[in-house]
Structures are given as C-alpha cells and as structure tokens.
Design an enzyme around this catalytic site. Structure first.
Site, PDB file in Angstrom:
ATOM      1  N   SER A 294      87.666  71.816   5.507  1.00  9.18           N
ATOM      2  CA  SER A 294      87.653  70.540   6.223  1.00  9.18           C
ATOM      3  C   SER A 294      86.218  70.024   6.257  1.00  9.18           C
ATOM      4  O   SER A 294      85.279  70.815   6.130  1.00  9.18           O
ATOM      5  CB  SER A 294      88.146  70.770   7.660  1.00  9.18           C
ATOM      6  OG  SER A 294      87.810  69.671   8.480  1.00  9.18           O
TER       7      SER A 294
ATOM      8  N   TYR B 285      88.678  75.424  15.753  1.00  9.60           N
ATOM      9  CA  TYR B 285      88.909  74.902  14.396  1.00  9.60           C
ATOM     10  C   TYR B 285      87.594  74.827  13.624  1.00  9.60           C
ATOM     11  O   TYR B 285      87.504  75.273  12.475  1.00  9.60           O
ATOM     12  CB  TYR B 285      89.558  73.519  14.519  1.00  9.60           C
ATOM     13  CG  TYR B 285      89.999  72.872  13.229  1.00  9.60           C
ATOM     14  CD1 TYR B 285      91.201  73.252  12.622  1.00  9.60           C
ATOM     15  CD2 TYR B 285      89.253  71.862  12.625  1.00  9.60           C
ATOM     16  CE1 TYR B 285      91.630  72.633  11.450  1.00  9.60           C
ATOM     17  CE2 TYR B 285      89.671  71.243  11.466  1.00  9.60           C
ATOM     18  CZ  TYR B 285      90.861  71.631  10.877  1.00  9.60           C
ATOM     19  OH  TYR B 285      91.287  71.022   9.720  1.00  9.60           O
TER      20      TYR B 285
END
Ligand code: NAD
Length: 255
Positions: free
Chosen positions: A143, A156
């Site tokens: 990401s 995350y």
C-alpha cells in the site's frame, strides 16, 4: 499470451484487486489458484469466469494467517497444476481506530493477515520455487501506507511498512535462486475495502483532493502492473516497490 504454461497463486482473490489479478493472469494463459477465506461463492464465480474463457482455475480455502493453511494452499496448487511460478500475496484487512484506543488484539489480527500472511506466502512459495530450481516471481500487494502515514490506521501502516522491508530483504536473499520479489503499492482503489467511502461524501472529497489524477484507481489497473511484474518483461526487476496511486505519493498542497 504473456504467462503461458505458468502457474500462479493469488491470495484473497475472491474480490477486489486479487480477483482482477487472477483474471488478468488467466487471460494471459496462467493456471490460477483462487484463494479465499470467507466467501466460497465469490471465489467459485472467479474460477467460473476463468474457466468460461478457456483458462484453468482451482479454488482453495486458506486463511493466510495460518501456517498450515498456507502450506496447504501451495501443496494443493502443486498437486493440481504440477508446479508454482508466481505467488501474489494480496489478502489484507483494515481496522481503523485511534492509536490510543487500539486494543492489542486488533494490532495482532491486522499484523497476522497483512504481514504474517505475506511472510508465510513468500516462504512457502519460495521453498517450492527453490525445489523446482527454475526461479519464480513473488509479488506482494502492500500500500502507499508502506511509506505514507495514515492517522487512525496504525496496525495497517505497521504491517505494510514491515512488508516493505520483508520484500527488500528476501529479494536479496532469494536472488541467487532466480526468484524476484517486488511490492505493488496501490493508492485508493475502488474495491470492497473502501466501500464505506461511498456513504461518506465529505471523506471522499477529501481523499480525491489528495490524488493529482483526481479519481480513484480501478482494480483492473492494478492487475496490469501485477501482470508486468509476473511477465518475462520484468526479468531484471527485483527488490522494488511500484506505486500505483494516481500521483498520491507526490501530492503537494498549494501553499
Ligand atoms: P478486498 O477486501 O476486496 O480484498 C481483500 C481480500 O483479502 C478479500 O477477498 C478478503 O476476503 C481476503 N482476506 C482477508 N483476510 C484474509 C485471510 N486471513 N486469508 C485469506 N484471505 C483473506 O480489498 P482490496 O482493496 O482488493 O485489497 C487487496 C489488497 O490491496 C489488500 O492487501 C489491501 O491492503 C491492498 N490495498 C488496497 C487498497 C485500496 O484502496 N483498495 C489500497 C492499498 C492497498
């Protein structure tokens, strides 16, 4: 066909980016294992789509946070298709909340899937590829948050940041075996993980203001990058992160 006679595993491929990658690989001739955890019907649909267009697909249920499941995923793939050439560690989850309120169990759960799952996928796949002795391709879907902070999403970000160094380290370690390892780092892509944005126009507007190209990306666009990294065209590419984010990482305010 760019992936003729190749065998690929894509984790978390019953939906979103994983689904698009599985379909793109199959379109280019690869036999594909569709991994899912909770949605057998969606996984079956992806496999039917592959088979409907003349490809080969296998559906396997494997929770990537469990070593025995990931071992089974690779074993079943090799049993069905005879080998493994491309591993895509795509499965991921998010649980957003302020750092000060985040229970340790949430941290453990998010790390177990997003980093632990990729670790296990890389290791099981690489062991198989080394045994075959013909190299291989490992692609992790990380990401922009492997680099860019996101307040209220610390587990995350910690997981994706870890995935960055896992990729860099094992790219060096596995290079002598002819195995390449790279990360794809998407920005904001239209998938189920972002569904909540559709109900929150203010948040959506704020997000779009951070994207120079002014729109979210489509999972099919991410799949084309995965296809490049899996193909012969990327034979000299390893140890890198490839951002696909509409320019988000280069966004600069007007002041
Ligand atoms: P998604 O929710 O459609 O895909 C995630 C998939 O992972 C789902 O199919 C889910 O069932 C599966 N999964 C979750 N936990 C699992 C487990 N323990 N074992 C096996 N499968 C599991 O969303 P997506 O956007 O397609 O996400 C795919 C990847 O892309 C994720 O790693 C995510 O972090 C990353 N990503 C997405 C975006 C985005 O904007 N959509 C941005 C950056 C990174």
């Amino acid at each position: 066909m760019q992936l003729e006679n190749k065998v690929a595993v894509v984790t978390g491929s019953s939906s979103g980016i994983g689904r698009s990658i599985a379909l793109a690989f199959a379109r280019e001739g690869a036999a594909v294992t569709v991994d899912y955890r909770g949605h057998p019907d969606e996984a079956k649909k992806v496999a039917e789509e592959v088979e409907g267009s003349g490809g080969r697909a296998l559906v396997v249920r494997a929770d990537v946070s469990k070593p025995e499941d990931v071992e089974g995923l690779i074993r079943e793939t090799a049993r069905e298709f005879g080998r493994l050439d491309i591993m895509v560690n795509n499965a991921g989850i998010e649980e957003k909340m302020p750092f000060l309120e985040t229970p340790f169990e949430v941290y453990e759960r998010v790390l177990a899937v997003n980093l632990g799952g990729a670790w296990l996928g890389c290791q099981e796949a690489a062991r198989r590829m080394v045994e075959q002795g013909e190299g291989g391709r490992i692609i992790n879907v990380s990401s922009v948050h492997e680099e860019r902070p996101m307040p209220d999403n610390s587990p995350y970000c910690a997981a994706k940041g870890g995935l960055r160094m896992l990729m860099r380290t094992i790219a060096v370690e596995l290079a002598p075996h002819g195995i390449t390892v790279n990360n794809i780092a998407p920005g904001a892509i239209e998938t189920p993980i972002n569904e909540n944005l559709n109900e929150n126009p203010e948040q959506m507007e704020e997000l779009l203001s951070e994207i120079p190209l002014g729109r979210m990306g489509r999972p099919e666009e991410v799949a084309e990058l995965a296809l490049y990294l899996a193909s012969g065209a990327a034979s000299y590419v390893t140890g890198s992160t490839f951002y696909i984010d509409g320019g988000m990482m280069r966004q600069a305010g007007s002041l």
